[in-house]
Design an enzyme around this catalytic site. Structure first.
Site, PDB file in Angstrom:
ATOM      1  N   HIS A  53     122.964  13.423 -78.362  1.00 51.75           N
ATOM      2  CA  HIS A  53     121.871  13.255 -77.406  1.00 51.75           C
ATOM      3  C   HIS A  53     122.280  12.186 -76.396  1.00 51.75           C
ATOM      4  O   HIS A  53     123.051  11.273 -76.716  1.00 51.75           O
ATOM      5  CB  HIS A  53     120.596  12.826 -78.122  1.00 51.75           C
ATOM      6  CG  HIS A  53     119.994  13.889 -78.968  1.00 51.75           C
ATOM      7  ND1 HIS A  53     118.692  13.832 -79.404  1.00 51.75           N
ATOM      8  CD2 HIS A  53     120.495  15.043 -79.469  1.00 51.75           C
ATOM      9  CE1 HIS A  53     118.421  14.896 -80.135  1.00 51.75           C
ATOM     10  NE2 HIS A  53     119.510  15.648 -80.196  1.00 51.75           N
ATOM     11  N   GLU A  55     120.782   9.612 -75.286  1.00 48.97           N
ATOM     12  CA  GLU A  55     120.503   8.244 -75.728  1.00 48.97           C
ATOM     13  C   GLU A  55     121.591   7.718 -76.658  1.00 48.97           C
ATOM     14  O   GLU A  55     122.070   6.593 -76.497  1.00 48.97           O
ATOM     15  CB  GLU A  55     119.164   8.169 -76.478  1.00 48.97           C
ATOM     16  CG  GLU A  55     117.971   8.602 -75.678  1.00 48.97           C
ATOM     17  CD  GLU A  55     117.579  10.052 -75.912  1.00 48.97           C
ATOM     18  OE1 GLU A  55     116.377  10.330 -75.999  1.00 48.97           O
ATOM     19  OE2 GLU A  55     118.486  10.916 -75.993  1.00 48.97           O
ATOM     20  N   CYS A  83     113.567  11.423 -79.322  1.00 47.42           N
ATOM     21  CA  CYS A  83     113.199  12.025 -80.605  1.00 47.42           C
ATOM     22  C   CYS A  83     113.248  10.935 -81.682  1.00 47.42           C
ATOM     23  O   CYS A  83     113.664   9.804 -81.426  1.00 47.42           O
ATOM     24  CB  CYS A  83     114.149  13.171 -80.935  1.00 47.42           C
ATOM     25  SG  CYS A  83     115.838  12.638 -81.330  1.00 47.42           S
ATOM     26  N   CYS A  86     116.769   9.393 -82.155  1.00 48.78           N
ATOM     27  CA  CYS A  86     117.147   8.454 -81.095  1.00 48.78           C
ATOM     28  C   CYS A  86     116.304   7.187 -81.148  1.00 48.78           C
ATOM     29  O   CYS A  86     116.818   6.090 -80.909  1.00 48.78           O
ATOM     30  CB  CYS A  86     117.043   9.134 -79.737  1.00 48.78           C
ATOM     31  SG  CYS A  86     118.307  10.422 -79.512  1.00 48.78           S
TER      32      CYS A  86
END
Length: 150
Positions: A53, A55, A83, A86
């Site tokens: 991801h 992040e 999410c 993260c």
């Protein structure tokens, strides 16, 4: 304090992710002096990595740049509510501030879903600023998914 310039950089990363066929999410880590030290867009498909991801990629790069697993004093700007995975990484990295654009009622882990920062198990809770460039980020996501379905 204006959060818009750094969010625009995160949106650039999100647009680049979309161009690669990735879900358009971008992230930027800014140090305490306001300098961008890491930036990334989603790369889950490209890397065949469900943890890639934006992040996490930006946090990993910032930790490498700073030579520390703690990003104390740093801020993370991201185009979509993180999410739970993260959000957990944000807490572990001890980021001082999280600034995000669009809400994610389906998969968010900050204001929706798991609400990671409100759990007793959260090691650290950053300052959270939401809604910065939310309309632009949401439109980017809507367009991406409409094209995928169309």
């Amino acid at each position: 304090m204006s959060f818009a310039p750094h969010m625009q950089t995160a949106l650039e990363e999100a647009r680049a992710a979309a161009a690669r066929g990735e879900v358009p999410v971008g992230a930027v880590v800014v140090d305490a002096a306001g300098q961008v030290i890491a930036r990334a867009g989603n790369r889950t498909r490209e890397l065949n990595d469900p943890t890639a991801h934006a992040e996490l990629l930006a946090i990993r790069d910032a930790a490498r740049v700073l030579g520390s697993e703690r990003l104390t004093g740093c801020a993370l700007y991201v185009t979509l509510e993180p999410c739970a995975m993260c959000a957990g990484a944000i807490s572990a990295a001890r980021l001082a501030r999280l600034v995000y654009a669009a809400d994610d009622p389906k998969s968010g882990g900050v204001a929706h879903g798991a609400r990671v920062f409100t759990h007793r198990q959260a090691h650290h809770t950053p300052e959270v600023v939401d809604g910065v460039a939310a309309d632009e980020a949401a439109a980017l996501l809507r367009t991406f998914f409409a094209e995928k379905r169309g």
